[in-house]
Write an enzyme that holds these catalytic residues in place. Structure first.
Site, PDB file in Angstrom:
ATOM      1  N   GLU A   1      68.160  23.628  48.751  1.00  0.00           N
ATOM      2  CA  GLU A   1      67.038  23.003  48.048  1.00  0.00           C
ATOM      3  C   GLU A   1      67.339  22.996  46.547  1.00  0.00           C
ATOM      4  O   GLU A   1      67.709  24.022  45.986  1.00  0.00           O
ATOM      5  CB  GLU A   1      65.747  23.788  48.301  1.00  0.00           C
ATOM      6  CG  GLU A   1      64.522  23.050  47.795  1.00  0.00           C
ATOM      7  CD  GLU A   1      63.212  23.785  48.112  1.00  0.00           C
ATOM      8  OE1 GLU A   1      62.211  23.117  48.384  1.00  0.00           O
ATOM      9  OE2 GLU A   1      63.229  25.036  48.090  1.00  0.00           O
TER      10      GLU A   1
ATOM     11  N   GLY B   1      63.668  33.986  45.202  1.00  0.00           N
ATOM     12  CA  GLY B   1      63.237  35.103  46.032  1.00  0.00           C
ATOM     13  C   GLY B   1      63.724  34.949  47.451  1.00  0.00           C
ATOM     14  O   GLY B   1      64.231  35.883  48.064  1.00  0.00           O
TER      15      GLY B   1
ATOM     16  N   MET C   1      64.462  31.506  50.727  1.00  0.00           N
ATOM     17  CA  MET C   1      64.503  30.080  51.041  1.00  0.00           C
ATOM     18  C   MET C   1      64.191  29.872  52.513  1.00  0.00           C
ATOM     19  O   MET C   1      64.742  30.547  53.382  1.00  0.00           O
ATOM     20  CB  MET C   1      65.887  29.496  50.707  1.00  0.00           C
ATOM     21  CG  MET C   1      66.061  28.045  51.097  1.00  0.00           C
ATOM     22  SD  MET C   1      64.878  26.968  50.234  1.00  0.00           S
ATOM     23  CE  MET C   1      64.862  25.553  51.333  1.00  0.00           C
TER      24      MET C   1
ATOM     25  N   HIS D   1      55.510  34.272  53.021  1.00  0.00           N
ATOM     26  CA  HIS D   1      55.613  32.941  52.401  1.00  0.00           C
ATOM     27  C   HIS D   1      56.630  32.088  53.151  1.00  0.00           C
ATOM     28  O   HIS D   1      56.351  30.935  53.519  1.00  0.00           O
ATOM     29  CB  HIS D   1      56.014  33.124  50.938  1.00  0.00           C
ATOM     30  CG  HIS D   1      56.199  31.853  50.165  1.00  0.00           C
ATOM     31  ND1 HIS D   1      55.320  31.426  49.202  1.00  0.00           N
ATOM     32  CD2 HIS D   1      57.188  30.910  50.193  1.00  0.00           C
ATOM     33  CE1 HIS D   1      55.740  30.284  48.684  1.00  0.00           C
ATOM     34  NE2 HIS D   1      56.882  29.965  49.258  1.00  0.00           N
ATOM     35  N   GLU D   2      57.813  32.646  53.393  1.00  0.00           N
ATOM     36  CA  GLU D   2      58.856  31.866  54.075  1.00  0.00           C
ATOM     37  C   GLU D   2      58.486  31.607  55.532  1.00  0.00           C
ATOM     38  O   GLU D   2      58.787  30.529  56.064  1.00  0.00           O
ATOM     39  CB  GLU D   2      60.195  32.584  53.980  1.00  0.00           C
ATOM     40  CG  GLU D   2      60.636  32.939  52.573  1.00  0.00           C
ATOM     41  CD  GLU D   2      60.594  31.774  51.596  1.00  0.00           C
ATOM     42  OE1 GLU D   2      60.848  30.630  52.011  1.00  0.00           O
ATOM     43  OE2 GLU D   2      60.302  32.002  50.406  1.00  0.00           O
TER      44      GLU D   2
ATOM     45  N   HIS E   1      56.248  28.689  55.826  1.00  0.00           N
ATOM     46  CA  HIS E   1      56.985  27.430  55.663  1.00  0.00           C
ATOM     47  C   HIS E   1      57.525  26.886  56.982  1.00  0.00           C
ATOM     48  O   HIS E   1      57.827  25.688  57.070  1.00  0.00           O
ATOM     49  CB  HIS E   1      58.163  27.633  54.712  1.00  0.00           C
ATOM     50  CG  HIS E   1      57.855  27.411  53.273  1.00  0.00           C
ATOM     51  ND1 HIS E   1      57.184  26.301  52.810  1.00  0.00           N
ATOM     52  CD2 HIS E   1      58.166  28.152  52.166  1.00  0.00           C
ATOM     53  CE1 HIS E   1      57.086  26.368  51.484  1.00  0.00           C
ATOM     54  NE2 HIS E   1      57.665  27.478  51.076  1.00  0.00           N
TER      55      HIS E   1
ATOM     56  N   GLU F   1      54.779  24.553  48.515  1.00  0.00           N
ATOM     57  CA  GLU F   1      54.872  25.920  47.998  1.00  0.00           C
ATOM     58  C   GLU F   1      53.503  26.585  47.881  1.00  0.00           C
ATOM     59  O   GLU F   1      53.355  27.783  48.160  1.00  0.00           O
ATOM     60  CB  GLU F   1      55.585  25.917  46.647  1.00  0.00           C
ATOM     61  CG  GLU F   1      57.011  25.401  46.687  1.00  0.00           C
ATOM     62  CD  GLU F   1      57.912  26.184  47.624  1.00  0.00           C
ATOM     63  OE1 GLU F   1      57.533  27.322  48.025  1.00  0.00           O
ATOM     64  OE2 GLU F   1      58.990  25.686  47.971  1.00  0.00           O
TER      65      GLU F   1
END
Length: 886
Positions: A141, A292, A294, A326-327, A330, A349
């Site tokens: 990314e 942090g 991906m 968080h990941e 996603h 995000e």
């Protein structure tokens, strides 16, 4: 010439012309241990390249011309529909021209020598000094899959990806699909589902692995089970893997990582009502990672500093857990359903950030039910800072090209966006929000979307018209200020309350107009009871326009503290009335709950940055309340902010006085902290950063060498380096001492710490060597370059650094044009003369901006740095005026 850029218009035209079916990618990484792979018929040239063979099957909807993307030192073969093309004729500026396509199916085969990197972009190669083994991982990314294989590099041209990798014997290769049994040294992966190029991944090397599973005990809703849910079955078991280098294996707390991961799986599947979309879930802690983590589909890469080698506070574990969640979020929002173009990066995000914090706060068994406190104190502080820069922009930014998006991973995209999503949830209701999200996933699985697709689903489930809301919140820049207006009668009974909303002018250089926005928020009434500030009443309401009347809960006395945005639902700068501010100044540490404390601390910090609260008064406020602060994340934030305020916002002639007071306070708190506690560790680190007198530095040296000790404080590896770096920066540790410490910690982390310590030494020679290594050479890996920059910039070495202002402006444009984005950004931001808070710095910056003709992205980064100096000048003036008045 396009160079490595891609415009939105070009991407739209390519998506209109093409659909992409599949990629077959063959990579020969067999020479990676030695640094490169021999091309057929040639010996390994030692230049760090590997053979990449890509076959792309796609369809042209009509006849026309287009191009594929590739960044490679050498292109050896290009074959289109069986016809060999001359690479010299069709490959230039990271593009392979595909001219004269007829409508219908197409096949493109590209053979290239691609390059390993040491910048954390593309295929990064790292050699561990502990075992001498090479470790690889990809980071794609935004536009870096093209550094590894030929492709159509944009998020809306999804396809399946089938990787075949030849690797050195004894290695493990991990990708998006489950890891197969190797055929000797050949690894053949099954095709992925339809995903975007930027979330494909390869990680290869002799990694250490721990495996487990997540069991879907609850299953799916009856409706989702009937609908098939993308072909996955309820009640299935998902394989989980955690990987790191063997040299970190002794520190890998896999059980704790699996626990957070399983909590995330449970909570997200319940809230999303959609099964996990991939066949397995690996988390790989990799070296020298720029971000942090991906969200590669099923193969998340995470910076290996999250494998803690030494004791850390619970705030570090909380931050790591937020990254993990968080990941994981996603996998649904971003990987299953993907933005059409990068202008919706914010939603990608922000959704992951909002849901990760919500999971920490609400998931059964979570260690961090106070997660919204951390969000208010850290994420929103980042957002407020970013939103007051000249580069502020609407949350839904206009991303014209890749250059735009590369500098848009900022506090608005992540933190303001997540704050506004929290406001949206308050506006439509949490149940209605997740009902809309469920409909969104089912409707758009494996596809690409725009913001309107999500808002449309939320309108259906909530009954709210979100068009006006979206225009006010997502399409405008800037921040509102909310102030209370109170009226009381003669005996102190509150008779009226209103909220005044202001829309300050946007910073100079920003585009757009100030905007008053609708806010759903709480108003908290707090009174002192037995020495504690406790909430005695609250009101929740919609605020809109310049003045909004607040319905009073009942006839009552004026509260000791009236707190707007209680609960932290909205995104706005909040001010206290004079009486509330006086109480908070005396009793900020006495709030019974951590969230209102965090909101008041954040307001005080914002006032300090705005020059409304002098730096010396902010120091007084922190010193009066930090000792009562139980939340370790808040304590560490306050420590950082005080140091920043004293270094940049204090009047120069008072700065030394303030820094001395702070250093004394850190030592006092260190000695008073409970032995072995998180607070003790946090104060030890704060003391190491602040120590300045001979006595303080003597103590630091004695703690390092073992001549003195503090009960409960273990001076472990990371704390030793913190002490040593401060001693190096103050001239107490020379090269021989640094080398001796490195010999005890001969790891990659030790090498980074040693590089920072060497650059921190207060000599012209040390500064010159650091400058040469970063600016005049391009051989440092990304993580080491970052460490050297951090050591180079020392706040008490302003005179030593003064000559580098001119050198910075002479070199910065060349560095931007010659280095990769990540490496150049480190130099542009990290070496800007931000410590020189003076008019001459602004003038030098303005002269450079006027004459250098920088690109838009470079101009933005330098302008943001300039704004920091301008803000510091205003704050210093306010602090100086307070000193004169006092």
């Amino acid at each position: 010439m396009p160079g490595t850029n891609l415009t939105r218009e070009e991407a739209q035209e390519r998506a209109r012309l093409l659909t992409v079916d599949s990629y077959e990618i063959e990579l020969d990484l067999s020479g990676a241990q030695g640094g490169g792979t021999a091309a057929p018929g040639e010996s390994d040239n030692g230049e760090g390249v590997f053979r990449s063979v890509t076959t792309i099957r796609f369809t042209a909807r009509e006849a026309g011309d287009t191009f594929a993307d590739l960044v490679a030192p050498t292109v050896r073969e290009v074959t289109l529909n069986g016809t060999a093309l001359d690479p010299a004729a069709v490959f230039a500026d990271s593009r392979i021209a595909l001219r004269g396509l007829a409508a219908g199916p197409q096949e493109l085969r590209v053979v290239a020598d691609c390059a390993y990197t040491n910048t954390g972009e593309g295929l990064h190669r790292f050699v561990d000094p502990v075992d001498g083994q090479a470790y690889l991982y990809t980071q794609f990314e935004v536009p870096d899959a093209r550094r590894v294989f030929a492709n159509f590099e944009q998020p809306d041209l999804k396809a399946t990806f089938q990787f075949t990798v030849r690797a050195p014997e004894g290695w493990t290769v991990i990708s998006n699909s489950p890891t197969p049994q190797p055929e000797g040294t050949l690894w053949r992966f099954a095709p992925t589902p339809r995903i975007s190029t930027y979330i494909t991944a390869l990680i290869a090397g002799p990694y250490h692995a721990v495996h487990s599973t997540w069991e879907d005990k609850r299953g799916l809703s009856e409706a989702q089970s009937a609908g098939g849910g993308g072909g996955r079955q309820a009640g299935r078991s998902v394989p989980l893997g955690i990987y790191c280098r063997p040299s970190l294996a002794e520190y890998l707390d896999a059980d704790a990582l699996f626990e957070v991961t399983r909590q995330g799986f449970d909570w997200f599947q319940e809230k999303f009502d959609y099964p996990y979309p991939f066949e397995k879930y690996d988390q790989l802690f990799v070296p020298e990672f720029n971000a942090g983590a991906m969200e590669n589909a099923g193969a998340v890469t995470i910076r290996d500093q999250y494998v803690f080698r030494s004791k850390v506070t619970d705030a570090a574990y909380e931050s790591r857990a937020e990254t993990i969640l968080h990941e994981l979020a996603h996998m649904w929002f971003g990987d299953l359903v993907t933005m059409e173009w990068w202008n919706d990066l914010w939603l990608n995000e922000s959704f992951a950030t909002y849901t990760s914090i919500a999971c920490q706060a609400h998931a059964p068994g979570s260690r961090w039910p106070h997660a919204w406190t951390s969000f208010a104190n850290q994420m929103k502080t980042w957002a407020y800072r970013q939103d007051q820069l000249p580069s502020t922009h609407p949350i839904m930014a206009q991303i014209r090209d890749l250059d735009d998006v590369l500098v848009n991973f900022d506090g608005i995209t992540y933190a303001k966006g997540a704050s506004v999503l929290k406001q949206l949830v308050a506006y439509v209701g949490m149940d209605e929000f997740f009902q809309g999200v469920r409909a969104y996933f089912k409707r758009h699985e494996w596809g690409n979307t725009r913001l309107t697709d999500l808002l449309g689903a939320l309108e259906e489930t909530s009954g709210r018209d979100l068009k006006t809301w979206s225009k006010a919140w997502l399409e405008t820049a800037g921040i509102n200020i909310l102030r209370p207006e109170l009226t009381t009668d003669a005996d102190g009974t509150l008779t009226a309350l209103a909220i005044r909303q202001e829309a300050p002018a946007l910073p100079a250089g920003a585009t757009g107009e100030p905007t008053l926005r609708p806010h759903r928020l709480g108003v908290g009434f707090y009174d002192l009871r037995d020495g504690k500030l406790v909430r005695t009443d609250s009101v929740e309401l919609d605020v809109d326009g310049e003045l909004t009347e607040v319905p009073l809960p009942k006839a009552r006395k004026r509260p000791d503290v009236l707190l707007l945005n209680d609960g932290d639902y909205t995104y706005a700068k909040v001010r206290l009335d004079a009486d509330s501010l006086a109480v908070v100044t005396r009793h900020l540490g006495d709030f019974a709950d951590p969230l209102p404390r965090a909101l008041c601390w954040a307001s005080a910090w914002d006032m300090t940055r705005d020059g409304e609260l002098p730096a010396r008064d902010y120091l007084d406020l922190v010193l009066s309340g930090v000792g009562k602060e139980s939340d370790i994340g808040l304590v560490q934030s306050l420590q950082r902010q005080v140091k920043l305020a004293l270094d940049l916002y204090a009047a120069p002639d008072w700065r030394e006085t303030g820094l001395t007071r702070w250093a004394e306070a850190t030592l006092e708190q260190l000695r008073a902290a409970r032995p072995g506690s998180d607070h003790q560790l946090a104060w030890a680190r704060a003391f190491s950063a602040a120590a300045r007198t001979d006595a303080q530095l003597d103590l630091l040296a004695a703690l390092l060498e073992g001549g003195e000790s503090i009960e409960g404080l273990t001076v472990d590896t990371e704390l030793r380096w913190a002490f040593l770096q401060r001693l190096a920066a103050t001239g107490r540790a020379d090269e021989a001492r640094i080398a001796a410490e490195l010999a005890q910690d001969a790891t990659s982390a030790g090498e980074r710490h040693a590089a920072a310590a060497r650059a921190a030494r207060p000599t012209p020679e040390a500064k010159a060597e650091a400058w040469r290594a970063v600016v005049e050479s391009d051989t440092l890996p990304n993580a080491v370059q970052e460490a050297v920059i951090s050591g180079f910039v020392q706040t008490d070495q302003r005179a030593l650094l003064a000559p580098y202002t001119e050198r910075y402006f002479a070199a910065v444009k060349g560095a931007w044009e010659e280095r990769s984005h990540e490496m150049a950004s480190q130099i542009v931001v990290g070496l800007y003369p931000a410590l020189h808070v003076e008019q001459q710095t602004l003038e030098a910056t303005d002269a450079w901006l006027a004459s250098a003709e920088p690109s838009a992205a470079l101009r933005r980064l330098v302008t943001e740095s300039r704004a920091g100096v301008e803000r510091a000048l205003r704050a210093q003036a306010a602090d100086e005026a307070a000193g004169a008045a006092g």
